[in-house]
Write a protein that holds these residues in place. Sequence first.
Motif, PDB file in Angstrom:
ATOM      1  N   VAL A   1       0.839  -1.203   0.000  1.00  0.00           N
ATOM      2  CA  VAL A   1       0.000   0.000   0.000  1.00  0.00           C
ATOM      3  C   VAL A   1       0.873   1.252   0.000  1.00  0.00           C
ATOM      4  CG1 VAL A   1      -0.333   0.368   2.506  1.00  0.00           C
ATOM      5  CG2 VAL A   1      -2.206   0.851   0.911  1.00  0.00           C
ATOM      6  N   GLY A   2       2.138   1.105   0.432  1.00  0.00           N
ATOM      7  CA  GLY A   2       3.094   2.221   0.415  1.00  0.00           C
ATOM      8  C   GLY A   2       3.846   2.339  -0.898  1.00  0.00           C
ATOM      9  N   GLY A   3       3.472   1.498  -1.890  1.00  0.00           N
ATOM     10  CA  GLY A   3       4.076   1.601  -3.209  1.00  0.00           C
ATOM     11  C   GLY A   3       5.411   0.888  -3.339  1.00  0.00           C
ATOM     12  N   VAL A   4       5.967   1.009  -4.555  1.00  0.00           N
ATOM     13  CA  VAL A   4       7.244   0.394  -4.922  1.00  0.00           C
ATOM     14  C   VAL A   4       8.217   1.526  -5.232  1.00  0.00           C
ATOM     15  CG1 VAL A   4       8.395  -0.919  -6.763  1.00  0.00           C
ATOM     16  CG2 VAL A   4       6.169  -1.689  -5.887  1.00  0.00           C
ATOM     17  N   LYS A   5       9.364   1.511  -4.566  1.00  0.00           N
ATOM     18  CA  LYS A   5      10.403   2.520  -4.837  1.00  0.00           C
ATOM     19  C   LYS A   5      11.735   1.824  -4.672  1.00  0.00           C
ATOM     20  CE  LYS A   5      12.263   6.835  -2.844  1.00  0.00           C
ATOM     21  NZ  LYS A   5      12.213   7.803  -3.950  1.00  0.00           N
ATOM     22  N   ILE A   6      12.505   1.764  -5.729  1.00  0.00           N
ATOM     23  CA  ILE A   6      13.726   0.968  -5.701  1.00  0.00           C
ATOM     24  C   ILE A   6      14.950   1.849  -5.945  1.00  0.00           C
ATOM     25  CG2 ILE A   6      14.945  -0.986  -6.782  1.00  0.00           C
ATOM     26  CD1 ILE A   6      12.140  -2.138  -7.437  1.00  0.00           C
TER      27      ILE A   6
ATOM     28  N   PRO B   1      11.646   6.766  -8.444  1.00  0.00           N
ATOM     29  CA  PRO B   1      10.368   7.303  -7.978  1.00  0.00           C
ATOM     30  C   PRO B   1       9.477   6.207  -7.408  1.00  0.00           C
ATOM     31  CG  PRO B   1      10.303   6.996 -10.346  1.00  0.00           C
ATOM     32  CD  PRO B   1      11.698   6.628  -9.912  1.00  0.00           C
ATOM     33  N   VAL B   2       8.444   6.610  -6.670  1.00  0.00           N
ATOM     34  CA  VAL B   2       7.501   5.622  -6.147  1.00  0.00           C
ATOM     35  C   VAL B   2       6.402   5.376  -7.184  1.00  0.00           C
ATOM     36  CG1 VAL B   2       6.190   7.391  -4.875  1.00  0.00           C
ATOM     37  CG2 VAL B   2       5.969   4.983  -4.239  1.00  0.00           C
ATOM     38  N   VAL B   3       6.072   4.090  -7.378  1.00  0.00           N
ATOM     39  CA  VAL B   3       5.002   3.708  -8.319  1.00  0.00           C
ATOM     40  C   VAL B   3       4.020   2.775  -7.602  1.00  0.00           C
ATOM     41  CG1 VAL B   3       6.458   3.949 -10.376  1.00  0.00           C
ATOM     42  CG2 VAL B   3       6.347   1.724  -9.224  1.00  0.00           C
ATOM     43  N   PRO B   4       2.749   2.768  -8.046  1.00  0.00           N
ATOM     44  CA  PRO B   4       1.759   1.909  -7.394  1.00  0.00           C
ATOM     45  C   PRO B   4       1.688   0.520  -8.033  1.00  0.00           C
ATOM     46  CG  PRO B   4       0.669   3.405  -8.926  1.00  0.00           C
ATOM     47  CD  PRO B   4       2.151   3.649  -9.060  1.00  0.00           C
ATOM     48  N   PRO B   5       1.888  -0.549  -7.264  1.00  0.00           N
ATOM     49  CA  PRO B   5       1.706  -1.895  -7.828  1.00  0.00           C
ATOM     50  C   PRO B   5       0.210  -2.199  -7.932  1.00  0.00           C
ATOM     51  CG  PRO B   5       2.368  -2.048  -5.517  1.00  0.00           C
ATOM     52  CD  PRO B   5       2.293  -0.579  -5.856  1.00  0.00           C
TER      53      PRO B   5
ATOM     54  N   LEU C   1       4.257   9.513   0.031  1.00  0.00           N
ATOM     55  CA  LEU C   1       2.858   9.092  -0.110  1.00  0.00           C
ATOM     56  C   LEU C   1       2.073  10.027  -1.027  1.00  0.00           C
ATOM     57  CD1 LEU C   1       2.092   7.885   3.525  1.00  0.00           C
ATOM     58  CD2 LEU C   1       2.366   6.464   1.484  1.00  0.00           C
ATOM     59  N   GLU C   2       2.455  11.297  -1.029  1.00  0.00           N
ATOM     60  CA  GLU C   2       1.798  12.242  -1.942  1.00  0.00           C
ATOM     61  C   GLU C   2       2.120  11.877  -3.397  1.00  0.00           C
ATOM     62  OE1 GLU C   2       1.997  16.943  -2.990  1.00  0.00           O
ATOM     63  OE2 GLU C   2       2.687  16.352  -0.997  1.00  0.00           O
ATOM     64  N   ASP C   3       3.388  11.580  -3.665  1.00  0.00           N
ATOM     65  CA  ASP C   3       3.790  11.135  -5.012  1.00  0.00           C
ATOM     66  C   ASP C   3       3.039   9.874  -5.413  1.00  0.00           C
ATOM     67  OD1 ASP C   3       5.622  13.132  -5.118  1.00  0.00           O
ATOM     68  OD2 ASP C   3       7.411  11.829  -5.115  1.00  0.00           O
ATOM     69  N   LEU C   4       2.934   8.945  -4.458  1.00  0.00           N
ATOM     70  CA  LEU C   4       2.261   7.672  -4.747  1.00  0.00           C
ATOM     71  C   LEU C   4       0.800   7.916  -5.120  1.00  0.00           C
ATOM     72  CD1 LEU C   4       2.074   4.559  -4.736  1.00  0.00           C
ATOM     73  CD2 LEU C   4       1.635   4.692  -2.260  1.00  0.00           C
ATOM     74  N   SER C   5       0.145   8.760  -4.337  1.00  0.00           N
ATOM     75  CA  SER C   5      -1.259   9.043  -4.572  1.00  0.00           C
ATOM     76  C   SER C   5      -1.459   9.685  -5.949  1.00  0.00           C
ATOM     77  CB  SER C   5      -1.742   9.972  -3.448  1.00  0.00           C
ATOM     78  OG  SER C   5      -3.075  10.293  -3.629  1.00  0.00           O
ATOM     79  N   ASN C   6      -0.594  10.633  -6.307  1.00  0.00           N
ATOM     80  CA  ASN C   6      -0.696  11.287  -7.624  1.00  0.00           C
ATOM     81  C   ASN C   6      -0.464  10.303  -8.760  1.00  0.00           C
ATOM     82  OD1 ASN C   6      -1.202  13.730  -6.433  1.00  0.00           O
ATOM     83  ND2 ASN C   6       0.956  14.381  -6.435  1.00  0.00           N
TER      84      ASN C   6
ATOM     85  N   LYS D   1      -6.404   5.437  -1.622  1.00  0.00           N
ATOM     86  CA  LYS D   1      -6.142   6.807  -1.178  1.00  0.00           C
ATOM     87  C   LYS D   1      -6.619   7.026   0.263  1.00  0.00           C
ATOM     88  CE  LYS D   1      -6.697   9.919  -4.531  1.00  0.00           C
ATOM     89  NZ  LYS D   1      -7.245  10.490  -5.797  1.00  0.00           N
ATOM     90  N   ALA D   2      -7.703   6.370   0.637  1.00  0.00           N
ATOM     91  CA  ALA D   2      -8.156   6.453   2.037  1.00  0.00           C
ATOM     92  C   ALA D   2      -7.104   5.817   2.952  1.00  0.00           C
ATOM     93  CB  ALA D   2      -9.507   5.762   2.197  1.00  0.00           C
ATOM     94  N   SER D   3      -6.512   4.712   2.512  1.00  0.00           N
ATOM     95  CA  SER D   3      -5.453   4.071   3.302  1.00  0.00           C
ATOM     96  C   SER D   3      -4.238   4.985   3.425  1.00  0.00           C
ATOM     97  CB  SER D   3      -5.034   2.738   2.670  1.00  0.00           C
ATOM     98  OG  SER D   3      -6.079   1.797   2.785  1.00  0.00           O
ATOM     99  N   ILE D   4      -3.910   5.687   2.337  1.00  0.00           N
ATOM    100  CA  ILE D   4      -2.784   6.631   2.375  1.00  0.00           C
ATOM    101  C   ILE D   4      -3.066   7.732   3.404  1.00  0.00           C
ATOM    102  CG2 ILE D   4      -1.609   8.460   1.038  1.00  0.00           C
ATOM    103  CD1 ILE D   4      -1.666   6.519  -1.381  1.00  0.00           C
TER     104      ILE D   4
END
Length: 297
Positions: free
Chosen positions: A168-173, A177-181, A222-227, A193-196
């Motif tokens: 839920v916190g995304g993928v960032k390696i 950048p962070v991306v959503p799986p 988390l803002e980047d992930l949400s966007n 987004k509610a979880s974020i």
Amino acid sequence: MNHIKVIDLEFLQQKEVIAAFLIETSAGPCLVETGPYSTIGQLKDGIQKHGYQPEDIQHVFLSHIHLDHAGAAWWFAKQGATIYVHPKGYKHMNDPSKLMDSATRIYGSMMDTLWGRMEAIPSEQLRSMEDEETITVGDTQFEAWYTPGHAVHHIAWKLGKTLFSGDVGGVKINGGPVVPPCPPPDINVEDWKASISKILQLDLDEMYLTHYGKVDSVASHLEDLSNRLDSWANWIHPHFKNDTPQQNIIMPFQEMVQAELIENGVTDPIHLGQYEAANPSSMSVAGLMRYWEKRNS
Ligand SMILES: [Zn+2]
């Protein structure tokens, strides 16, 4: 916190794609995540490297039941461990046949290479965790935070001011950048987004991502992930509207993702490969198409 050890499972011989976390407590070592059974050898080696035996693990905390997170949990149950999971994931750990059938439909002959087998975990060793329920092991408290959006059975585990955010916190390696799986079948942008928002209220110092490792600037991450979640979902939407066959979307989607990664400094092919291994484009296309189908049905 220095009692957290990140173990690289070297999934498909690639570094920093899937992690498991060894947590040292006054009552012995615990695991958050196990990774798939295909990487059990690397996990056992990692545990030993930190001075423990795999059999010492008596508590395993799973973020969710996808095979890249939970696939080896049964092996620890066989050594006597208790496995903590969300109620909606419980039955699939207790009887993994449906989970394995649906994975086999997707991955076919690649099942063994990617994930390995999965055995049932007896009910006596499975523990369902409700939102905000806690388990104390020695001097360490594990708090379950129900965080759907990536999966309906997703828990983020909080230890003090540290959160193990699963997917839920995304993928960032490696500084990318962070991306959503976004694999099927549960993707739900609103829930995610509610979880974020829920995580943002936790007053955290740091997060550990299963894919991959520590994040210090939690709020901007988390803002980047949400966007990006919005922008990926919106990229897919016209294809859903136009009934574009999924196989026609995968390549342009992957190109869009790669362009975004490159723009954000991920230029090395190995680094791009790590992102694709942790978060395959074909899966995200399938998951986001399914999201729009459900929303429109
Ligand atoms: Zn994952």
